[in-house]
Every structure is written in structure tokens, then in C-alpha cells.
Design an enzyme around this catalytic site. Structure first.
Site, PDB file in Angstrom:
ATOM      1  N   SER A 454       0.864  -1.171   0.000  1.00 48.90           N
ATOM      2  CA  SER A 454       0.000   0.000   0.000  1.00 48.90           C
ATOM      3  C   SER A 454       0.906   1.227   0.000  1.00 48.90           C
ATOM      4  O   SER A 454       1.755   1.354   0.883  1.00 48.90           O
ATOM      5  CB  SER A 454      -0.863   0.013   1.262  1.00 48.90           C
ATOM      6  OG  SER A 454      -1.623  -1.159   1.307  1.00 48.90           O
ATOM      7  N   TRP A 694      -4.919  -7.372   3.927  1.00 49.79           N
ATOM      8  CA  TRP A 694      -4.180  -8.477   3.312  1.00 49.79           C
ATOM      9  C   TRP A 694      -3.857  -9.547   4.327  1.00 49.79           C
ATOM     10  O   TRP A 694      -4.016  -9.319   5.511  1.00 49.79           O
ATOM     11  CB  TRP A 694      -2.900  -7.945   2.661  1.00 49.79           C
ATOM     12  CG  TRP A 694      -1.983  -7.242   3.602  1.00 49.79           C
ATOM     13  CD1 TRP A 694      -1.064  -7.825   4.451  1.00 49.79           C
ATOM     14  CD2 TRP A 694      -1.856  -5.816   3.802  1.00 49.79           C
ATOM     15  NE1 TRP A 694      -0.386  -6.863   5.136  1.00 49.79           N
ATOM     16  CE2 TRP A 694      -0.838  -5.627   4.782  1.00 49.79           C
ATOM     17  CE3 TRP A 694      -2.486  -4.705   3.260  1.00 49.79           C
ATOM     18  CZ2 TRP A 694      -0.453  -4.362   5.224  1.00 49.79           C
ATOM     19  CZ3 TRP A 694      -2.086  -3.463   3.704  1.00 49.79           C
ATOM     20  CH2 TRP A 694      -1.093  -3.291   4.672  1.00 49.79           C
TER      21      TRP A 694
HETATM   22  P1  FAD Z   1       6.795 -14.273   1.547  1.00 54.28           P
HETATM   23  O1  FAD Z   1       8.016 -15.009   1.167  1.00 54.28           O
HETATM   24  O2  FAD Z   1       5.777 -14.040   0.513  1.00 54.28           O
HETATM   25  O3  FAD Z   1       6.169 -14.963   2.823  1.00 54.28           O
HETATM   26  C1  FAD Z   1       4.990 -14.424   3.377  1.00 54.28           C
HETATM   27  C2  FAD Z   1       4.394 -15.375   4.393  1.00 54.28           C
HETATM   28  O4  FAD Z   1       4.002 -16.591   3.762  1.00 54.28           O
HETATM   29  C3  FAD Z   1       5.326 -15.802   5.507  1.00 54.28           C
HETATM   30  O5  FAD Z   1       5.347 -14.862   6.546  1.00 54.28           O
HETATM   31  C4  FAD Z   1       4.696 -17.108   5.932  1.00 54.28           C
HETATM   32  O6  FAD Z   1       3.601 -16.874   6.762  1.00 54.28           O
HETATM   33  C5  FAD Z   1       4.217 -17.687   4.623  1.00 54.28           C
HETATM   34  N1  FAD Z   1       5.246 -18.572   4.049  1.00 54.28           N
HETATM   35  C6  FAD Z   1       6.136 -18.267   3.076  1.00 54.28           C
HETATM   36  N2  FAD Z   1       6.918 -19.328   2.821  1.00 54.28           N
HETATM   37  C7  FAD Z   1       6.528 -20.308   3.637  1.00 54.28           C
HETATM   38  C8  FAD Z   1       6.958 -21.662   3.842  1.00 54.28           C
HETATM   39  N3  FAD Z   1       7.949 -22.206   3.150  1.00 54.28           N
HETATM   40  N4  FAD Z   1       6.310 -22.390   4.770  1.00 54.28           N
HETATM   41  C9  FAD Z   1       5.294 -21.883   5.488  1.00 54.28           C
HETATM   42  N5  FAD Z   1       4.849 -20.612   5.344  1.00 54.28           N
HETATM   43  C10 FAD Z   1       5.457 -19.836   4.426  1.00 54.28           C
HETATM   44  N6  FAD Z   1       2.984  -5.576   3.628  1.00 54.28           N
HETATM   45  C11 FAD Z   1       3.602  -4.547   4.260  1.00 54.28           C
HETATM   46  O7  FAD Z   1       4.552  -4.785   5.019  1.00 54.28           O
HETATM   47  N7  FAD Z   1       3.217  -3.242   4.056  1.00 54.28           N
HETATM   48  C12 FAD Z   1       2.200  -2.923   3.222  1.00 54.28           C
HETATM   49  O8  FAD Z   1       1.884  -1.747   3.072  1.00 54.28           O
HETATM   50  C13 FAD Z   1       1.523  -3.986   2.547  1.00 54.28           C
HETATM   51  N8  FAD Z   1       0.496  -3.734   1.712  1.00 54.28           N
HETATM   52  C14 FAD Z   1      -0.137  -4.747   1.078  1.00 54.28           C
HETATM   53  C15 FAD Z   1      -1.196  -4.465   0.220  1.00 54.28           C
HETATM   54  C16 FAD Z   1      -1.843  -5.479  -0.455  1.00 54.28           C
HETATM   55  C17 FAD Z   1      -2.980  -5.181  -1.380  1.00 54.28           C
HETATM   56  C18 FAD Z   1      -1.426  -6.831  -0.261  1.00 54.28           C
HETATM   57  C19 FAD Z   1      -2.102  -7.950  -0.987  1.00 54.28           C
HETATM   58  C20 FAD Z   1      -0.379  -7.119   0.587  1.00 54.28           C
HETATM   59  C21 FAD Z   1       0.278  -6.091   1.269  1.00 54.28           C
HETATM   60  N9  FAD Z   1       1.348  -6.365   2.112  1.00 54.28           N
HETATM   61  C22 FAD Z   1       1.972  -5.326   2.763  1.00 54.28           C
HETATM   62  C23 FAD Z   1       1.903  -7.736   2.263  1.00 54.28           C
HETATM   63  C24 FAD Z   1       3.024  -7.912   1.228  1.00 54.28           C
HETATM   64  O9  FAD Z   1       2.484  -7.944  -0.070  1.00 54.28           O
HETATM   65  C25 FAD Z   1       3.821  -9.216   1.416  1.00 54.28           C
HETATM   66  O10 FAD Z   1       2.929 -10.287   1.513  1.00 54.28           O
HETATM   67  C26 FAD Z   1       4.711  -9.210   2.634  1.00 54.28           C
HETATM   68  O11 FAD Z   1       5.613  -8.127   2.576  1.00 54.28           O
HETATM   69  C27 FAD Z   1       5.539 -10.511   2.692  1.00 54.28           C
HETATM   70  O12 FAD Z   1       6.250 -10.679   1.500  1.00 54.28           O
HETATM   71  P2  FAD Z   1       7.593 -11.514   1.438  1.00 54.28           P
HETATM   72  O13 FAD Z   1       7.870 -11.815  -0.010  1.00 54.28           O
HETATM   73  O14 FAD Z   1       8.680 -10.875   2.218  1.00 54.28           O
HETATM   74  O15 FAD Z   1       7.213 -12.847   2.199  1.00 54.28           O
END
Ligand code: FAD
Length: 694
Positions: A454, A694
Site C-alpha cells: 500500500s 491483506w
Molecule cells: P513471503 O516469502 O511471501 O512470505 C509471506 C508469508 O508466507 C510468511 O510470513 C509465511 O507466513 C508464509 N510462508 C512463506 N513461505 C513459507 C513456507 N515455506 N512455509 C510456510 N509458510 C510460508 N505488507 C507490508 O509490510 N506493508 C504494506 O503496506 C503492505 N500492503 C499490502 C497491500 C496489499 C494489497 C497486499 C495484498 C499485501 C500487502 N502487504 C503489505 C503484504 C506484502 O504484499 C507481502 O505479503 C509481505 O511483505 C511478505 O512478502 P515476502 O515476499 O517478504 O514474504
């Protein structure tokens, strides 16, 4: 809640904006399915004058089953391809997978009786279709639907259509699985016959995969019976041919080393930048917002000047991640292909309907690093499929057990947060799984997904710089040997560390390729695109607003308050601006603490900030408590048609706030709760209540 004229104008503009946004894909070719086949499209594979006639396509390719998907984050697409594979390998169906947006549906009335259509449909946001399913949904739900054979809704035009359907939804949203429910209803009404149940998977309860697995067995039994299919011993047949090219040099300029499409490969990034074509944006500034040592929250300013990308306050930015080098190495090692990681490979669909999910030729390293979601949770079905390729009989037996036993799977895989390579490594004790065909990995893993944020800046204050506020995901489990590191947020953290010349850029040795393919991201760049949203301030700044955004849920509200403060400074009248924020401790994670003081100066008494600290006192205080304390004023503002916004955690907080609001309205106005719930519903329907969760 009654609407005044201005509201109606605002809503009309919003509606027009929505229509314009959703039709862009059709008329201006700006948005395709952000995920569906983005890379294939960017390479000109999908829209280059190919037929949009599915019946013709089935005939020409000798198929008798099409699996359509409406997908936003790739899961529905993954399930569609799994169903297609299974239909073929177990029941001898000749299957193909199809993106809903690639076909027209007005000839569904001529769908042959001996063929099968499968619809795998995700529901997005407030009961909406995914971007790639918008046109299909508009067509099938239309009141005056008519088909090319001349029949309309009254005449059961789809009497010859046999279909199967599964929906992906989230029970924390009000319109749970509404896509599959509605489409099923429309198809049945039009005379089509459903085989099996209309399946529903629930992401909210965390049971999507198990719901899918439990649904598909009886569904297949029904399909087999109705279509007189016999189940056979399933044998793995690869979908893709992987041709190694030892004579080619990876540095040759025709080889994709992670570039998302041809434009990028050829060196010049050309717009329009969108879900198929990211802009490699400079990160102008980055800093950390938490003072806590063990948790990180990033504020980044992403420069979009010169890109032609635009945003308005409340929109989302998508960040295209790169996998951590440490996990790329692990994946290559466990497959036993480390020594040929830079081997050029040409990947091609063995069947003309199979789409390669990344541009080719490429290298093993680039495909894994930039295009495959290698760190995601493991699917139980995939464990079963991989068992036959285990390095030893013992490991195979263990894989069969894990794949076949739901509870054991949870215990050994899910509860330990393992990714696929970590699991394979543990099971075989590091012995490489050299028998696994690389095609199977491409088929079994989802293609890497951009993550959304966001936008936390106001477009009227800084139109060329997009701010994000992202908390870095890092999760340890007592029974796991690995710390789960979020793919995108740790990549962003590493970029921030590099920008600041941090001597210890990478405490967990994640080792990202920060300069990108052919060093094209050097100088701290990240690939992005913008997704427009309907989460918007009222166009009349004198309208009161109430915002609930604990944690990073505050992101869009920083933008809202920034915008209103600028309006106040410019001499405009600004209405009451009330923000509920929550965090653990004042000294630790009070996001933008200093900025709020400044906004308070700019907005005066019109800005009210309520902060809940959950770990500072003897009692845990959450935003919900603060809202309750403020109930009387809050209801007064709502009666003055204040807009009510909630952002952040969908599973708990947003739900609770929704329920709380009805309780407050009931109590304050002395009306029954059921009536208050109706009012809240009406507020949602009229956009007076908006969520970005989200
Ligand atoms: P990922 O690698 O995608 O992991 C995310 C989660 O998935 C983990 O914490 C865990 O719970 C699970 N997961 C992943 N891998 C595994 C595994 N091997 N085993 C078990 N569980 C697993 N985030 C913000 O911080 N700020 C924002 O403003 C924000 N705005 C958003 C707006 C929208 C519309 C949406 C849809 C999401 C938003 N998010 C926001 C969330 C953001 O998009 C991400 O999902 C978040 O930052 C995590 O991404 P990542 O790639 O670091 O983690």
C-alpha cells in the site's frame, strides 16, 4: 447512510475509474492478467492474433478438456495446471490449461457434449473477479446474455456443456468464494451440467490445499463415471522439454539472465510499464523505522520519474522480487545441477497449449533465481508426485508417507515452515535428487509473484516518488532448523543495507544478486509496477475521515494524512482526520512518530491520533479498545457521513473492527444490533466504509 450529491459524483467518478481500469486490458492493452501469463505475453506469445475461439482451439489441438483459470496470485493457475495434469495422467483426458482472458465465451452454447470445461476461480477483494476473469464474469452474469447460436438465457443454451468448478476464497472476507458460487449458479441456470461438487478452498482458515485435495477425489470419480473414463496407472509425462545448449555462452545477448521480457533483454526498458513489464526503478531513499534490534520495518522511496507510471493516493505498488542466493544454491545443490547452473537451456512446451512460464533461452540459475517461487510453502500433492524420483527407496517411502498423511505432512513440513529444497535436503540427508526432471520443478512450483504494498505517500505531495512501509518477514519455529525469510522483504532489506554501505549487509547470509541480470539493477534499483485501487480519500477534503491502521496498516493513512496536511497548508478547509494506530511499544515500533507531530501542527485540531500500545503497560491495548473509548465521537462523525477506512490484517483485526463498528452504532443510536449491521453493510456498499486488507 444517505448520500449527498457530492458523494454521488465521487462514486460515479470512482465507478468510471473502475470501469476504465478493468477495461484497459481490452481496449488499451495496458493491463493483462498481472500473473496469468505475464511473461509469455510480454514475449508476444499470447496476444499475437491467436484465436479466441476455445472450441476451435480444442478441435485443432485434439483436446477434450479445457481447464480455465481466474487467478490473481498464481494459486488458481497452479491448481488449474495440476488438474489438467492429473486428468491426463490418471484418466487419459486430453487436457489444456487456459487463461480466461484469452478466450471469448459467446460460443459456449456449441461446446461439444463429449468434452469437459473446468473453471478454477479465485475471488478477489470484496467478492470481485480476478483481473483476468473480469470479462468472462461480465459476460456470464449478464442479464441479457445471448450466444452465437442465437439462444438467450431463457432457452437453456448451455445444455450441452459439462463442467467442473473449484473456487479459491478467504472466509475472512464478506463475499466468501462469491466467484465460484455465482459462476456455478449462472452456468446451471443456463442449462449446463456440473460434475462433482462446486469445490471451495478457504485461505482464511489456511486449508486451501487440503480443501482442494479433499474435493478433487470425488469430483474425479464423478467425471470418470459420467464420461466413461477408466482410471489408469499414472505415469509422469513432462510438460516441458529442457534442451541444454552446451555450445552456447550464457553471456550471449539472446540469453535471458533474469530479464523479464524482450525489451529488457535488448537493453532498453520501454513502457508502458505494467504487470507484464516492470519498470526498473531507482530506490531514492531507504531507512528503517523500528528501533528494535530483532525486527525490521523499511521505509523506501521509489523513484518513478521518467517512467510514465502514475499513481494516486491509496494505490498499490508491486515489487518484483529476486530469490535469495542462499536458497537458489540450495535448490541447485539438491537437484545436483550446481556445476551446470550457468548452462544455457531452451525450454519449450511439449504440447502446443503448454506455456513456458519464463522467457527462454535462459540458464538454470536465472530461471530459479528470478522466475520460480522456490521458497513458498510445499504442496502435499507435489510431495506425492516427487516421491517416485527420490534418491533411495527409504526416502521414497517417507515421501509417500508425508504425501499421503495430512497430519504427518503438517507436522513434518508445514509446522516447520520448510520450503521444498529444505525438505528434500532433510529427507535425503543432503544426497542430491538427480532423478527429478527439471520440467517437473517448473510444473510443480508457482512462478514468482510480485508482492503488493500500500503506497504510503500522497501523489499530490510527491507524484514522482512512491513510498512504501514494509515489515521484514523473519519467522523462527522451535522445531525447525531454518528461519523463514520472506522473499521480497528480505531482498528489500538487503538493498537498504547496500544503499547505506552496511558492513554486515546480510546477517543470515542470504546473498542476493542485488545488481540484477547483467548488472541492470546496479545502483539500487528494483523492478516495480503500479496497481490502481479503489481505496480513496473523499474528493471533498472537508469530509471527516476515520482511519484504522495498526502496524504497517498505517501505510496508506500516512499518505492520506500527508495529503490533507498539504491541503491545509495550501489554505484549503480540511475536515476531521482521525487515525487509530497500534503497535507494541512507543519506543520500538511507533511508525512515523515524529511525522505525526508535524501533521498535527499543519492540521491543528482537525487531526486526532489515537495510539494503542499492546506491550507497554500491564494491559494489552489494541486499536479496538481505543475505538471503543472514542465511540461517541466516532458515531457523531459517522452521522456526519465520515468515511471509515481499515487497513492491515484481514484475518483478525479488520473483522473485529467491522463487528465493533456495528456494536458501537447499535449502542450509540439505541437500535438493535441487526439494524446496525445493516447500516455497516450499507456503508460498505456505498464506499463510505473502505478496506485495504491483506
Ligand atoms: P513471503 O516469502 O511471501 O512470505 C509471506 C508469508 O508466507 C510468511 O510470513 C509465511 O507466513 C508464509 N510462508 C512463506 N513461505 C513459507 C513456507 N515455506 N512455509 C510456510 N509458510 C510460508 N505488507 C507490508 O509490510 N506493508 C504494506 O503496506 C503492505 N500492503 C499490502 C497491500 C496489499 C494489497 C497486499 C495484498 C499485501 C500487502 N502487504 C503489505 C503484504 C506484502 O504484499 C507481502 O505479503 C509481505 O511483505 C511478505 O512478502 P515476502 O515476499 O517478504 O514474504
Amino acid at each position: 447512510a444517505q448520500l449527498d450529491t457530492l458523494d454521488i459524483i465521487v462514486l460515479a467518478v470512482l465507478l468510471l475509474g473502475t470501469v476504465a481500469y478493468f477495461t484497459k486490458g481490452t481496449y488499451w492493452a495496458v493491463y493483462g492478467d498481472p500473473y496469468g501469463n505475464s511473461l509469455a505475453q510480454a514475449n508476444g506469445a499470447a496476444k499475437s492474433g491467436k484465436s479466441r475461439n476455445i472450441i476451435e482451439k480444442l478441435e485443432q489441438s485434439g483436446k477434450n478438456c479445457v481447464v480455465f483459470y481466474g487467478s490473481q496470485t498464481g494459486t488458481a493457475e497452479d491448481y488449474a495446471s495440476r488438474l489438467a495434469k492429473e486428468g491426463h495422467s490418471r484418466f487419459g483426458l486430453n487436457t489444456m490449461v487456459a487463461d480466461l482472458e484469452d478466450y471469448d465465451f459467446d460460443n459456449l452454447d456449441q461446446f461439444p457434449e463429449d468434452k469437459l470445461a473446468v473453471f478454477v476461480l479465485a475471488t478477489y477483494g470484496e467478492g470481485e473477479p480476478t483481473d483476468n476473469a473480469v470479462e468472462f464474469y461480465e459476460f456470464i452474469s449478464s442479464d441479457d446474455i445471448s450466444f452465437s447460436g442465437g439462444l438467450g438465457a431463457e432457452d437453456k443454451p448451455l445444455a450441452s456443456l459439462k463442467y467442473v468448478t473449484f473456487g479459491l476464497g478467504n472466509n475472512t472476507y464478506e463475499h466468501y468464494n462469491s466467484m465460484v458460487r455465482n459462476v456455478d449458479k449462472f452456468l446451471t441456470k443456463l442449462g449446463a451440467t456440473r460434475l462433482g461438487k462446486a469445490g471451495e478452498g478457504d485461505d482464511g482458515a489456511g486449508t486451501m490445499e487440503e480443501d482442494f485435495l479433499a474435493w478433487k477425489e470425488p469430483m474425479w470419480a464423478d467425471v470418470a463415471k459420467q464420461m466413461c473414463l477408466e482410471e489408469r496407472e499414472s505415469v509422469y509425462e513432462p510438460v516441458f522439454e529442457i534442451a541444454e545448449k552446451p555450445d552456447m555462452d550464457a553471456e550471449e545477448d539472446t540469453v535471458y539472465l533474469g530479464e523479464p521480457n524482450k525489451n529488457h533483454l535488448e537493453g532498453s526498458q520501454k513502457g508502458p510499464f505494467n504487470a507484464n513489464n516492470p519498470f526498473i526503478a531507482p530506490i531514492a531513499e531507504s531507512k528503517e523505522l523500528f528501533t528494535a534490534k530483532d525486527r525490521n520495518c523499511l521505509h523506501m522511496e521509489i523513484d518513478i520519474s521518467g517512467s510514465n507510471l502514475t499513481y494516486t493516493t491509496g494505490d498499490h505498488i508491486a515489487i518484483w522480487p529476486t530469490n535469495a542466493g542462499k536458497e537458489v544454491d540450495r535448490f541447485l545443490n539438491i537437484l545436483g545441477i550446481t556445476s551446470k547452473r550457468h548452462m544455457v537451456i531452451a525450454v519449450k512446451g511439449l504440447d502446443p497449449t503448454a506455456k513456458v512460464p519464463f522467457p527462454s533461452p535462459t540458464t538454470y540459475d536465472a530461471a530459479i533465481r528470478y522466475h520460480m517461487e522456490i521458497c513458498a510453502p510445499v504442496s502435499r500433492q507435489f510431495v506425492s508426485t516427487l516421491a517416485q524420483f527420490a534418491p533411495t527407496e527409504e526416502v521414497k517411502a517417507e515421501m509417500v508417507k508425508i504425501g499421503g498423511d495430512k497430519d504427518y505432512f503438517h507436522q513434518t513440513v508445514i509446522d516447520r515452515n520448510l520450503n521444498l529444497a529444505q525438505l528434500l535436503e532433510i529427507l535425503s540427508n543432503g544426497q542430491p535428487w538427480v532423478k527429478v526432471p527439471f520440467s517437473l520443478m517448473i510444473e510443480g512450483l508457482v512462478k514468482i509473484q510480485p508482492r503488493y504494498y500500500s503506497i504510503s505517500s500522497s501523489s499530490s505531495v510527491q507524484k514522482d516518488k512512491i513510498a512504501i512501509t514494509a515489515v521484514v518477514e523473519s519467522l523462527s519455529k522451535p522445531n525447525s532448523p531454518h528461519i523463514l525469510k520472506g522473499v521480497t522483504t528480505n531482498y528489500l532489506l538487503a538493498l537498504k543495507q547496500k544503499q547505506h554501505g552496511d558492513p554486515d549487509p546480510d546477517p543470515h547470509g542470504l546473498n542476493y544478486a542485488l545488481t540484477g541480470p547483467r548488472n541492470k539493477y546496479d545502483g539500487i534499483h528494483v523492478p516495480v509496477h503500479v496497481r490502481h485501487s479503489n481505496f480513496k480519500l473523499p474528493s471533498d477534503p472537508t469530509k471527516p475521515i476515520i482511519m484504522v491502521g495498526p502496524g504497517t496498516g498505517v501505510a496508506p493513512f500516512r499518505a492520506f494524512v500527508q495529503e490533507r496536511a498539504a491541503q491545509a497548508l495550501a489554505g484549503q478547509a480540511v475536515g476531521k482526520t482521525v487515525l487509530f494506530f497500534g503497535c507494541r511499544r512507543k519506543q520500538e515500533d511507533f511508525l512515523y512518530e515524529n511525522e505525526w507531530d508535524q501533521y498535527k501542527k499543519d492540521l491543528g485540531d482537525n487531526f486526532i491520533l489515537h495510539v494503542a500500545f499492546s506491550r507497554d503497560g500491564p494491559k494489552k491495548v489494541y486499536v479496538q479498545h481505543k475505538i471503543e473509548e472514542f465511540a461517541e465521537e466516532l458515531d457523531k462523525l459517522l452521522q456526519q457521513k465520515a468515511y471509515f477506512y481499515v487497513c492491515g490484517d484481514a484475518a483478525n483485526m479488520a473483522r473485529e473492527v467491522n463487528a465493533l463498528l456495528a456494536q458501537i452504532i447499535s449502542k450509540q443510536r439505541g437500535i438493535p444490533e441487526s439494524k446496525a449491521e445493516e447500516i455497516v453493510k450499507a456503508m460498505r456498499a456505498s464506499n463510505q466504509y473502505q478496506e485495504d486488507v491483506w
